[in-house]
Design an enzyme around this catalytic site. Structure first.
Site, mmCIF file in Angstrom:
data_model
loop_
_atom_site.group_PDB
_atom_site.id
_atom_site.type_symbol
_atom_site.label_atom_id
_atom_site.label_comp_id
_atom_site.label_asym_id
_atom_site.label_seq_id
_atom_site.Cartn_x
_atom_site.Cartn_y
_atom_site.Cartn_z
ATOM 1 N N GLU A 23 0.875 -1.180 0.000
ATOM 2 C CA GLU A 23 0.000 0.000 0.000
ATOM 3 C C GLU A 23 0.907 1.224 0.000
ATOM 4 O OE1 GLU A 23 -3.201 -0.109 -0.229
ATOM 5 O OE2 GLU A 23 -3.621 -2.203 0.226
ATOM 6 N N CYS B 101 -2.249 9.409 2.595
ATOM 7 C CA CYS B 101 -1.897 8.829 1.292
ATOM 8 C C CYS B 101 -2.948 9.169 0.239
ATOM 9 C CB CYS B 101 -1.719 7.324 1.403
ATOM 10 S SG CYS B 101 -3.165 6.489 2.048
HETATM 11 P P1 NAD Z 1 8.579 4.705 4.510
HETATM 12 O O1 NAD Z 1 8.539 3.864 3.296
HETATM 13 O O2 NAD Z 1 9.732 5.582 4.722
HETATM 14 O O3 NAD Z 1 8.481 3.780 5.818
HETATM 15 C C1 NAD Z 1 7.398 2.915 6.046
HETATM 16 C C2 NAD Z 1 7.833 1.810 6.985
HETATM 17 O O4 NAD Z 1 8.811 0.994 6.328
HETATM 18 C C3 NAD Z 1 8.500 2.292 8.261
HETATM 19 O O5 NAD Z 1 8.068 1.477 9.317
HETATM 20 C C4 NAD Z 1 9.976 2.090 7.976
HETATM 21 O O6 NAD Z 1 10.776 1.925 9.120
HETATM 22 C C5 NAD Z 1 9.947 0.820 7.165
HETATM 23 N N1 NAD Z 1 11.107 0.602 6.308
HETATM 24 C C6 NAD Z 1 11.963 1.521 5.794
HETATM 25 N N2 NAD Z 1 12.889 0.899 5.018
HETATM 26 C C7 NAD Z 1 12.597 -0.417 5.039
HETATM 27 C C8 NAD Z 1 13.175 -1.568 4.424
HETATM 28 N N3 NAD Z 1 14.246 -1.476 3.618
HETATM 29 N N4 NAD Z 1 12.630 -2.768 4.664
HETATM 30 C C9 NAD Z 1 11.528 -2.876 5.446
HETATM 31 N N5 NAD Z 1 10.941 -1.835 6.071
HETATM 32 C C10 NAD Z 1 11.467 -0.624 5.864
HETATM 33 O O7 NAD Z 1 7.220 5.520 4.511
HETATM 34 P P2 NAD Z 1 6.740 6.621 5.563
HETATM 35 O O8 NAD Z 1 7.484 7.891 5.305
HETATM 36 O O9 NAD Z 1 6.739 6.045 6.928
HETATM 37 O O10 NAD Z 1 5.204 6.804 5.153
HETATM 38 C C11 NAD Z 1 4.744 7.730 4.239
HETATM 39 C C12 NAD Z 1 4.403 7.047 2.934
HETATM 40 O O11 NAD Z 1 3.420 6.056 3.143
HETATM 41 C C13 NAD Z 1 3.793 7.987 1.917
HETATM 42 O O12 NAD Z 1 4.361 7.716 0.661
HETATM 43 C C14 NAD Z 1 2.329 7.621 1.909
HETATM 44 O O13 NAD Z 1 1.645 7.908 0.740
HETATM 45 C C15 NAD Z 1 2.412 6.156 2.163
HETATM 46 N N6 NAD Z 1 1.146 5.657 2.675
HETATM 47 C C16 NAD Z 1 0.396 4.815 1.891
HETATM 48 C C17 NAD Z 1 -0.847 4.382 2.344
HETATM 49 C C18 NAD Z 1 -1.710 3.452 1.528
HETATM 50 O O14 NAD Z 1 -2.619 2.854 2.091
HETATM 51 N N7 NAD Z 1 -1.489 3.328 0.232
HETATM 52 C C19 NAD Z 1 -1.304 4.795 3.596
HETATM 53 C C20 NAD Z 1 -0.520 5.656 4.339
HETATM 54 C C21 NAD Z 1 0.716 6.069 3.883
#
Ligand code: NAD
Length: 506
Positions: A248, A282
């Site tokens: 997502e 998002c």
């Molecule tokens: P991010 O990708 O930086 O981090 C998300 C999660 O992934 C965190 O818990 C982080 O620690 C973890 N992570 C980071 N690197 C990783 C790796 N290599 N392997 C596994 N896990 C890892 O995103 P963010 O800044 O926390 O969130 C914002 C983003 O999320 C925005 O792009 C937003 O649009 C998206 N988002 C999408 C939805 C949806 O339902 N489509 C909902 C909410 C947010």
């Protein structure tokens, strides 16, 4: 705040372990420090979850549903405390916090009530084979790794967790390093609801901790919510391991406003859709496409309303709170600046709010935007809307589809036929007609993205079943000595099949 889970794993006692500060972005005060789980600690959690998965999967669907109903009761009882935890670590308003609780309750209610019927074996037709019976089993997968972001720490952790549990899996969650407290609170609530300790485990930490869950050979599904960049990395690893993943990801959602729209409602929707939760949603409205005839009037209404909007500290009950993550403030600032340099018109300037110590940003409206600007094509994820005008329906559709994302969208017109036509032409996981973002809380609707907004679905019947192995079962009914297509083959059998094809399908 509880940062450990008993029985505590031995390394937790080690004074040298790495921790991450958790701070309130509205005040910049540090609330707590949470441990960073190492790969070895993640391995220990996955093993515990695996061991617990046998008993949890053996429960009947009704028994699992009862656990979830108890969790719902605990959440309702402790809602103020949950809102407090959410707001402390995100800087969001209490209204945005309570909307998280409301959304979780609605999905939990659906999952607990409908789960048993959605997940029970389902009879399927056997077509022309009247001598057969068929059905599907929805088997638990085992251990689900849930990795969540910081913008809705309760919804985006509790949502997938609840679906995974209902489907008979145990879960290891990795909350965002920016907002770990809400997930630790969720575990506390689950414990109060009587959910066995190892059925829901939390690994706090950053990227490498999440990576350890993804790469672990004994996690059976990854449900990741976060950025497209991280989602791509996780997708690559899961692809290599042939591990299913629900991804997502980000969005750049368009709102298409035709001249015949209910202008008042559309303007109010643009404001709520673009600026609630400081635009860190998002499915927030990031791009507004307005028919030329009403462009100036629409922008004026939005700007006038925004100027009246209260921004401030939580206890003052404002409409706008602070941003959650400093890195995001820099991205928003960069997008605003680049648009300015490339000739956009900043009707409201936006930028860092000087009256606060915390991460407050003023709302911005940017017009005369072009499709080459970052503010139009990249996720801004802040209190900003970018506006373009259009002359025709075709132009609006092309503009709306003109990014690499495809999460949500909305179309605004009183003409139902036109609305449905435009909805069919926009490439997105979901679209609202004369509404904004509301599809997310409709628990019967699947949710997810297309293009770079993700793969797979959560919510609704399809979402719940994504947390299972959909096993197809075929049963022979009459026990004939053998089937017509079994050995030995012969010319007469071949002729028979030719005739049967003509009769049945010709
Ligand atoms: P991010 O990708 O930086 O981090 C998300 C999660 O992934 C965190 O818990 C982080 O620690 C973890 N992570 C980071 N690197 C990783 C790796 N290599 N392997 C596994 N896990 C890892 O995103 P963010 O800044 O926390 O969130 C914002 C983003 O999320 C925005 O792009 C937003 O649009 C998206 N988002 C999408 C939805 C949806 O339902 N489509 C909902 C909410 C947010």
């Amino acid at each position: 705040m509880q940062t450990t889970q008993s029985p505590a794993i031995p390394e937790m006692a080690n004074g040298n372990r790495r921790t991450i500060p958790n701070y309130n972005p509205a005040t910049m005060e540090v609330i707590d420090h949470v441990p960073v789980f190492t790969a070895a600690e993640v391995d220990a959690l996955v093993k515990r979850a695996r061991k617990a998965s046998k008993d949890w999967a053996a429960l009947s669907l009704k028994e699992r549903s009862r656990y979830l109903k108890r969790l719902q009761k605990v959440i309702v009882k402790r809602k103020d405390e949950i809102v407090h935890t959410i707001c402390e670590e995100t800087g969001k308003t209490e209204m945005d916090g309570i909307l998280e609780v409301f959304t979780v309750c609605e999905h939990l209610n659906f999952t607990a009530k409908k789960g048993p019927s959605v997940l029970k074996p389902q009879k399927r037709s056997t077509g022309v084979f009247l001598n057969k019976a068929a059905y599907t089993n929805f088997q638990p997968l085992g251990v689900v790794g849930v990795i969540s972001p910081w913008n809705y720490p309760f919804i985006l952790t509790a949502g997938p967790v609840v679906q995974a549990l209902m489907a008979g899996n145990t879960v290891v969650v990795k909350p965002s390093e920016v907002t770990p407290a809400t997930t630790l609170k969720l575990r506390e609530l689950a414990t109060e609801a009587g959910i066995p300790e190892d059925v829901l485990l939390v690994a706090t930490g950053d990227g490498p901790t999440g990576g350890a869950i993804v790469e672990h050979p004994d996690t059976d599904l990854i449900c990741f919510t976060g950025s497209t960049a991280t989602g791509r990395k996780i997708g690559e690893i899961c692809g290599r391991m042939l591990k299913p993943a629900i991804l997502e990801l980000g969005g750049k959602d368009p709102m298409v406003v035709f001249a015949d729209a209910n202008l008042e409602r559309a303007a109010n929707a643009a404001i709520w859709g673009g600026y609630s939760n400081s635009g860190q949603t998002c499915i927030s409205v990031e791009r507004v496409l307005v028919e030329d005839k009403i462009h100036d009037k629409f922008v004026q209404i939005v700007a006038d309303r925004l100027k009246e909007m209260k921004q401030g500290m939580r206890h003052e009950h404002p409409s706008l709170g602070s941003m959650t993550f400093e890195k995001q403030v820099h991205i928003v600032t960069e997008h605003l600046e680049e648009a300015r340099q490339k000739g956009a018109n900043h009707i409201m300037e936006g930028g860092r709010h000087g009256d606060f110590q915390g991460l407050f940003m003023k709302p911005a409206i940017v017009t005369e935007v072009t499709s080459e600007m970052k503010i139009w094509k990249e996720e801004t994820f802040g209190p900003v809307i970018a506006v373009q005008r259009f002359q025709s329906e075709d132009e609006a559709i092309n503009l709306a589809n003109g990014t690499t994302y495809g999460l949500n969208a909305s179309v605004w017109t009183k003409n139902k036929k036109k609305a449905k036509r435009v909805a069919r032409s926009i490439h997105s996981g979901a679209i609202c007609i004369n509404d904004v973002e509301a599809n997310y809380i409709m628990s019967h609707l699947p949710f997810g993205g297309v293009k770079e907004s993700g793969i797979g679905r959560v919510h609704g019947l399809e979402g719940l079943r994504s947390f299972t192995n959909m096993q197809a079962v075929l049963r022979d009914r009459f026990g004939m000595k053998k089937e017509l297509w079994w050995f030995p083959y012969s010319e007469s059998r071949l002729k028979l099949f030719r005739r049967v094809i003509n009769i049945l399908f010709g």
